[in-house]
Design an enzyme around this catalytic site. Structure first.
Site, PDB file in Angstrom:
ATOM      1  N   GLU A  13       0.811  -1.217   0.000  1.00  0.00           N
ATOM      2  CA  GLU A  13       0.000   0.000   0.000  1.00  0.00           C
ATOM      3  C   GLU A  13       0.848   1.272   0.000  1.00  0.00           C
ATOM      4  O   GLU A  13       0.776   2.078   0.941  1.00  0.00           O
ATOM      5  CB  GLU A  13      -0.959   0.001   1.197  1.00  0.00           C
ATOM      6  CG  GLU A  13      -1.915  -1.169   1.216  1.00  0.00           C
ATOM      7  CD  GLU A  13      -2.908  -1.097   2.379  1.00  0.00           C
ATOM      8  OE1 GLU A  13      -2.880  -0.122   3.151  1.00  0.00           O
ATOM      9  OE2 GLU A  13      -3.715  -2.033   2.508  1.00  0.00           O
TER      10      GLU A  13
ATOM     11  N   GLU B 153      -5.085  -8.570   1.047  1.00  0.00           N
ATOM     12  CA  GLU B 153      -5.717  -8.205   2.326  1.00  0.00           C
ATOM     13  C   GLU B 153      -7.194  -7.970   2.094  1.00  0.00           C
ATOM     14  O   GLU B 153      -7.588  -7.311   1.127  1.00  0.00           O
ATOM     15  CB  GLU B 153      -5.161  -6.897   2.908  1.00  0.00           C
ATOM     16  CG  GLU B 153      -3.834  -7.005   3.572  1.00  0.00           C
ATOM     17  CD  GLU B 153      -3.378  -5.670   4.169  1.00  0.00           C
ATOM     18  OE1 GLU B 153      -4.238  -4.852   4.558  1.00  0.00           O
ATOM     19  OE2 GLU B 153      -2.158  -5.458   4.213  1.00  0.00           O
TER      20      GLU B 153
HETATM   21  O1  IFM Z   1      -3.977  -2.805   9.318  1.00  0.00           O
HETATM   22  C1  IFM Z   1      -3.951  -2.344   8.006  1.00  0.00           C
HETATM   23  C2  IFM Z   1      -2.781  -2.932   7.253  1.00  0.00           C
HETATM   24  O2  IFM Z   1      -1.579  -2.677   7.898  1.00  0.00           O
HETATM   25  C3  IFM Z   1      -2.710  -2.350   5.868  1.00  0.00           C
HETATM   26  N1  IFM Z   1      -3.982  -2.462   5.195  1.00  0.00           N
HETATM   27  C4  IFM Z   1      -5.153  -2.054   5.898  1.00  0.00           C
HETATM   28  C5  IFM Z   1      -5.212  -2.703   7.260  1.00  0.00           C
HETATM   29  C6  IFM Z   1      -6.489  -2.270   8.006  1.00  0.00           C
HETATM   30  O3  IFM Z   1      -6.514  -0.891   8.156  1.00  0.00           O
END
Ligand code: IFM
Length: 482
Positions: free
Chosen positions: A178, A383
C-alpha cells in the site's frame, strides 16, 4: 508457491468452489505484531517515533510490545497450522535487518526471519514476504525519508540482503504494501508516520516509493532463483458516484487518477497519466521524475496484490449537488493533494468498527476492472477483512458473526470475479491476529484470532473456525453461518 494464471474453467464441481491451487492465507505486518522494538539490534522506525508523539495514536498505544510475535512466533505458526492456513503473508522489518536503513547487515535480525520461515515450512505453511509495510528506519526519515531519492536506493540494497538470505525458501515476494498510504497518509495528511502534511512531499514520496519498487524488483531478481515471483500490493480504490451527472463523473476521474492510475500506469505502462499530471500541476512540475525512472518502475512483475476493504464514493463538491447536501459531512481530511472539487460520501451498507461501509460489490468491480485493464496479470487479494468490537463470552469464546458475514460476502465477490474470467489466484484475510491498527492503536480488532493484550493469549474466534473450513473444503457455504 506459484501465482501464475490458473487454467479456466477450474471451478471444481460446485458454483461455490474455488479453483484448485487457489492460495488460502492470512496476513500480518511486522510493526503491528512483533514488539521487541529495541531487541536484537533493531533500530527505531518512523512508527516508533510517530506513535510516541502525543495525540497521534489512540490511547497512546505503540508497537513496543504488540503481540510479542518476535518471541511467540512458534506458537503463532502452530496456530496457523492448526487452522490449515496454506500461506502466511508477513512483512520483514527493515530496521531489524539493516538497522538505520543503510550499512552493515544485522545478522540477528535476519536470523529471526530465517527461523520464522523454517518454522512455517516445517508446519506446511507457505511464507509470503513483504519487504516494506511502512516501518521506514527513522534514520532514513531524518535524511528526508521517501522525499529523498536515495531512500529508494537504500531499499534496493535491503531487498537484495533479504532475498540473499531467504530466497532459497521464500518464493513469493512483495516489494511494497500500500504505497498509497505511505505517500498520501504519511506525507499528505499526516495521519500516518512520519506525519508530514505537504502535497508536494506526498507526490515526491509517491514517485520515490515506486522507484523503490522498481529498483527493489531488480535487486530481488538478482538474488532470487529464476522461478521466484515478485509482486506489488496496492490498495486500489473502487471509485463510485451516486449519479450520472458529468460533474460527479469528473470528481470520479480525478480520484481514480490519484488513487489508481497514478500507480497502475507507471507500473504497467511506464508512464504517469496525463490527466493526473495536469490535475497536480499546481502542486508540482514533477521534476523529481528523472530519465530512466519509469523504465525501472515498469519492470515486469509476476502478480499484483490487491487490498480491499470498502468502496470510495465521490461527488462534485458543489453546494447545489443534492448528494453533497444530503450527506453534509464528507471529505473532512482528504489525503489527496489535488482533489479540489471532490467530496467524499459514505457508501451504503452496514459498517465495521472502523466506520467503513461493508460493500463486497466494490471488490468484484475492482477485480473486473483489473481483468479488463491489465489482461493476463495474475491477481491476488492480499488483504481483506473487518474490525468489529468482539469480546469473549462467559465461556471465553468469541462469536463474531459480522466478520463471518463480511468474509463470506467478499469471498463470494472473489469467486464471482473468477467465474467471470478474472485471474485471482489467492486470498489473504486481514488479519490472522488482532494487532496494532496504526493510528487507532489496539482498539480496532481485525483478527480472526483474538489476542488478549494483557496476557497475550490467542483465542481463535468463530470466524477462524469458519475460515478453516472454507480453506479445507475450498468452497463457500451457501450461507455465511453454515
Ligand atoms: O492494518 C492495516 C494494514 O496494515 C494495511 N492495510 C489495511 C489494514 C487495516 O486498516
Amino acid at each position: 508457491m506459484s501465482v501464475e494464471a490458473l487454467p479456466s474453467p477450474v471451478l471444481a464441481g460446485s458454483p461455490a468452489a474455488f479453483p484448485a491451487g487457489f492460495v488460502w492465507g492470512a496476513a500480518t505486518a511486522a510493526y503491528q505484531i512483533e514488539g521487541a522494538v529495541a531487541e536484537g539490534g533493531r533500530t527505531p522506525s518512523i512508527w516508533d517515533t510517530f506513535s510516541r508523539i502525543p495525540g497521534k495514536v489512540d490511547n497512546g498505544d505503540t508497537g513496543d510490545t504488540a503481540l510479542e510475535h518476535y518471541h511467540r512466533y512458534r506458537e503463532d505458526v502452530a496456530l496457523m497450522a492448526s487452522l490449515g492456513l496454506g500461506a502466511y503473508r508477513f512483512s520483514l522489518a527493515w530496521p531489524r535487518i539493516v538497522p538505520g536503513g543503510r550499512g552493515p547487515v544485522n545478522e540477528i535480525g535476519l536470523d529471526f526471519y530465517d527461523r520464522l520461515v523454517d518454522e512455517l515450512l516445517a508446519a506446511g505453511v507457505d511464507p509470503v514476504a513483504t519487504l516494506y509495510h511502512w516501518d521506514l528506519p527513522q534514520q532514513l526519515e531524518d535524511e528526508g525519508g521517501w522525499t529523498n531519492r536515495a531512500t529508494a536506493e537504500r531499499f534496493a540494497e535491503y531487498a537484495a540482503v533479504a532475498a540473499a538470505r531467504l530466497g532459497d525458501r521464500v518464493s513469493l515476494w512483495t516489494t511494497l504494501n500500500e504505497p498509497w498510504c505511505s505517500a498520501f497518509l504519511g506525507y499528505g495528511n499526516g495521519i500516518h508516520a512520519p506525519g508530514r502534511t505537504s502535497p508536494v512531499e506526498a507526490l515526491t514520496a509517491h514517485h520515490h516509493l515506486l522507484l523503490a519498487h522498481g529498483l527493489g524488483t531488480a535487486a530481488l531478481r538478482s538474488e532470487l532463483p529464476s522461478d521466484a515471483q515478485v509482486a506489488l500490493t496496492l490498495n486500489l480504490a473502487a471509485v463510485r458516484t451516486l449519479t450520472d451527472d458529468p460533474a460527479d463523473a469528473e470528481a470520479a476521474r480525478r480520484i481514480d487518477g490519484l488513487a489508481n492510475r497514478i500507480f497502475l500506469d507507471p507500473v504497467f505502462h511506464g508512464r504517469y497519466p496525463a490527466d493526473v499530471l495536469a490535475d497536480t500541476a499546481h502542486v508540482t512540475d514533477w521534476s523529481f521524475v528523472r530519465d530512466g525512472d519509469l523504465a525501472e518502475i515498469s519492470r515486469p512483475i509476476d502478480a499484483l496484490g490487491i487490498n480491499y476493504y470498502t468502496p470510495t464514493v465521490v461527488a462534485a463538491d458543489d453546494p447545489d449537488n443534492p448528494a453533497v447536501r444530503q450527506d453534509g459531512h464528507a471529505g473532512d481530511i482528504s489525503p489527496w493533494p489535488a482533489d479540489r472539487g471532490v467530496r467524499f460520501l459514505p457508501a451504503e451498507g452496514g459498517r465495521t468498527a472502523m466506520g467503513w461501509p461493508v460493500d463486497a460489490d466494490g471488490l468484484y468491480e475492482l477485480l473486473i476492472r483489473l481483468r479488463d485493464d491489465l489482461p493476463g496479470v495474475p491477481l491476488m487479494v492480499t488483504e481483506n477483512g473487518a474490525a468489529y468490537d468482539d469480546h469473549p463470552d462467559e465461556n471465553g469464546e468469541v462469536h463474531d458473526p459480522e466478520r463471518i458475514a463480511y468474509l463470506h460476502g467478499h469471498l463470494d465477490a472473489v469467486r464471482r470475479a473468477i467465474a467471470d474470467g478474472t485471474p485471482v489466484n489467492g486470498y489473504f484475510v486481514w488479519s490472522l491476529l488482532d494487532n496494532f491498527e496504526w493510528a487507532f492503536g489496539y482498539g480496532k480488532r481485525f483478527g480472526i484470532v483474538r489476542v488478549d493484550f494483557e496476557d497475550q493469549r490467542r483465542i481463535p474466534k468463530d470466524s477462524a473456525r469458519w475460515y478453516a473450513e472454507v480453506m479445507r473444503t475450498g468452497r463457500l457455504p451457501e450461507e455465511a453461518g453454515h
